[in-house]
Design a protein around this motif. Structure first.
Motif, PDB file in Angstrom:
ATOM      1  N   MET A   1     -18.800 -23.849   2.202  1.00 46.79           N
ATOM      2  CA  MET A   1     -17.975 -22.592   2.692  1.00 46.79           C
ATOM      3  C   MET A   1     -16.806 -22.133   1.818  1.00 46.79           C
ATOM      4  N   THR A   2     -16.883 -21.067   1.252  1.00 50.55           N
ATOM      5  CA  THR A   2     -16.075 -20.665   0.104  1.00 50.55           C
ATOM      6  C   THR A   2     -15.558 -19.448   0.513  1.00 50.55           C
ATOM      7  N   LEU A   3     -14.287 -18.779  -0.097  1.00 53.99           N
ATOM      8  CA  LEU A   3     -13.799 -17.411   0.073  1.00 53.99           C
ATOM      9  C   LEU A   3     -13.821 -17.211  -1.264  1.00 53.99           C
ATOM     10  N   GLU A   4     -14.271 -15.804  -1.615  1.00 50.67           N
ATOM     11  CA  GLU A   4     -14.294 -15.538  -3.141  1.00 50.67           C
ATOM     12  C   GLU A   4     -13.717 -13.847  -2.999  1.00 50.67           C
ATOM     13  N   LEU A   5     -12.856 -13.750  -3.654  1.00 51.51           N
ATOM     14  CA  LEU A   5     -12.398 -12.230  -3.912  1.00 51.51           C
ATOM     15  C   LEU A   5     -12.634 -12.105  -5.420  1.00 51.51           C
ATOM     16  N   ARG A   6     -13.656 -10.998  -5.681  1.00 52.52           N
ATOM     17  CA  ARG A   6     -14.346 -10.570  -6.916  1.00 52.52           C
ATOM     18  C   ARG A   6     -13.748  -9.122  -7.364  1.00 52.52           C
ATOM     19  N   ASN A   7     -12.752  -9.548  -8.405  1.00 47.13           N
ATOM     20  CA  ASN A   7     -12.470  -8.054  -8.848  1.00 47.13           C
ATOM     21  C   ASN A   7     -11.858  -7.047  -7.947  1.00 47.13           C
ATOM     22  N   VAL A   8     -11.071  -7.642  -6.944  1.00 45.19           N
ATOM     23  CA  VAL A   8     -10.443  -6.815  -5.981  1.00 45.19           C
ATOM     24  C   VAL A   8      -9.215  -6.090  -6.512  1.00 45.19           C
ATOM     25  N   THR A   9      -9.060  -4.528  -6.021  1.00 47.38           N
ATOM     26  CA  THR A   9      -7.900  -3.988  -6.138  1.00 47.38           C
ATOM     27  C   THR A   9      -7.695  -3.497  -4.722  1.00 47.38           C
ATOM     28  N   ARG A  10      -6.328  -3.206  -4.408  1.00 47.96           N
ATOM     29  CA  ARG A  10      -5.815  -2.490  -3.254  1.00 47.96           C
ATOM     30  C   ARG A  10      -4.622  -1.548  -3.842  1.00 47.96           C
ATOM     31  N   GLN A  11      -5.101  -0.324  -3.503  1.00 46.78           N
ATOM     32  CA  GLN A  11      -4.123   0.757  -3.879  1.00 46.78           C
ATOM     33  C   GLN A  11      -3.703   1.368  -2.463  1.00 46.78           C
ATOM     34  N   VAL A  12      -2.378   1.701  -2.441  1.00 52.35           N
ATOM     35  CA  VAL A  12      -2.207   2.761  -1.241  1.00 52.35           C
ATOM     36  C   VAL A  12      -1.230   3.725  -1.796  1.00 52.35           C
ATOM     37  N   GLY A  13      -1.725   4.896  -1.453  1.00 53.67           N
ATOM     38  CA  GLY A  13      -1.178   6.125  -2.128  1.00 53.67           C
ATOM     39  C   GLY A  13      -1.400   5.994  -3.691  1.00 53.67           C
ATOM     40  N   GLY A  14      -0.211   6.216  -4.423  1.00 53.54           N
ATOM     41  CA  GLY A  14      -0.400   6.111  -6.026  1.00 53.54           C
ATOM     42  C   GLY A  14       0.149   4.602  -6.518  1.00 53.54           C
ATOM     43  N   GLN A  15       0.322   3.710  -5.475  1.00 55.64           N
ATOM     44  CA  GLN A  15       1.042   2.241  -5.870  1.00 55.64           C
ATOM     45  C   GLN A  15      -0.158   1.253  -5.641  1.00 55.64           C
ATOM     46  N   ILE A  16      -0.324   0.434  -6.729  1.00 50.97           N
ATOM     47  CA  ILE A  16      -1.258  -0.660  -6.715  1.00 50.97           C
ATOM     48  C   ILE A  16      -0.529  -1.778  -6.408  1.00 50.97           C
TER      49      ILE A  16
END
Length: 363
Positions: A1-16
């Protein structure tokens, strides 16, 4: 059991909020997210839970892509600093609610509720409603509900902030043991380096939506890969001094401090560096034969009881010494200070670690 985030970006409006972040967490591990306010800890946890979706990148659970899977279809429990309880349900029913939804047997539900209630000192309160509880008791109820659920992924976002000191200390010691018995993956967000050290496990240091380092907590603390990570993992802030290496010496800009570039440091190329040392490595009494004596002036002394934080000025720098005992020093008074080169962290001009205690040669 693993949790992997791969090259994740979260942008809201113009803000990263999260930028090109990759991280893998393994089954049965305790993982700390350490960073200042607005570094991205809560956003990252919401991405892990499925409460938010990444703008780019993918999230995998045990090898399966769950990027678009809603939180209700995942084995996730989450507790925020700002707790949430069902106001019309008793404490007992609040704790039991996710297990009832999952269709757990009545006997198993009762056993788990009473087990976590005992741990969190809620047993006398089980028949009360949240409105009859103090803020700390309500927070414990929310935490108990998450623990009793035994989710594959448990996310705790500064969950102990509203509890009294004694209970915080007890839970910091108990949480790793509790979760080790249930398995899964525990992620714990905090702004406090000391809390990360007390919890142990592994730590990811965050700055401006980036993971600056991830590894065993004690290794990240002892050998930060950059000055940025060292600053995140130091409270009070790490002391620094810009130096130049030339002719076998490290010299400060004003020439107030000269350090021999001996041993493994001798192989470092000449150029600009930053010396870093934590407040507990700036001494008011000589700690050993290799210590270097300098003189500073007291800016302010903060007495906490068994310890004192002595802020000192040296050659235009403001440093903090963490000294045992009570040191009631007048502002402006000259004070002897001692540095131990064996405790130094050394960073190059780009901020990358060049040398650390016990392994002073740079890669």
């Amino acid at each position: 059991m693993t949790l992997e985030l791969r090259n994740v970006t979260r942008q809201v409006g113009g803000q990263i909020h999260i930028r090109d972040l990759s991280l893998t967490l393994e089954h049965g591990t305790l993982n700390v997210l350490l960073g200042p306010t607005l570094s991205g800890k809560t956003t990252l946890m919401r991405l892990m839970a499925g409460l938010d979706q990444p703008t780019t990148g993918r999230v995998f659970w045990d090898g399966a892509d769950v990027t678009g899977v809603p939180v209700r279809k995942r084995s996730v429990a989450m507790v925020y600093q700002q707790f949430i309880n069902y106001p019309t349900l008793s404490v007992y029913e609040n704790i039991a609610s996710p297990m009832r939804v999952a269709g757990q047997p009545k006997e198993e539900i009762d056993r788990r509720v009473r087990e976590v209630a005992e741990l969190l000192k809620l047993t006398p309160l089980l028949q009360r409603t949240p409105l009859e509880l103090s803020g700390g008791q309500q927070q414990r109820t929310a935490l108990a509900r998450a623990l009793a659920k035994r989710a594959g992924l448990l996310l705790l976002d500064e969950p102990l902030a509203n509890l009294d000191y004694k209970l915080r200390e007890e839970l910091r010691q108990e949480l790793p043991r509790i979760f080790a018995a249930t398995g899964g993956i525990l992620v714990y967000a905090t702004t406090e380096p000391l809390e990360a050290l007390l919890l142990g496990g592994s730590t990811a240091t965050l700055a401006e939506g980036r993971v600056t380092q991830f590894g065993r907590t004690i290794d990240v603390y002892r050998r930060p890969n950059s000055l940025e990570t060292a600053r995140i993992f130091s409270d009070p802030p790490i002391n620094t001094l810009a130096v130049q290496k030339s002719a076998g010496l490290f010299s400060s800009a004003a020439g107030h401090l000269k350090l021999p570039a001996s041993g493994s440091w001798a192989s470092l190329p000449d150029g600009a560096y930053v010396v870093g040392f934590r407040p507990d490595h700036l001494y008011l009494a000589k700690p050993g034969p290799d210590a270097i004596a300098i003189s500073g002036k007291v800016a302010i002394a903060e007495i906490t009881g068994s310890e004192s934080f002595v802020h000192v000025d040296f050659a235009g720098e403001r440093w903090v010494a963490l000294a045992h005992g009570v040191h009631d020093l007048p502002i402006g008074q000259p004070v002897p200070l001692y540095l131990d080169p064996n405790r130094f962290l050394l960073f190059n001009a780009s901020g990358a670690l060049a040398a650390a205690p016990g392994a002073r040669a740079a890669a």
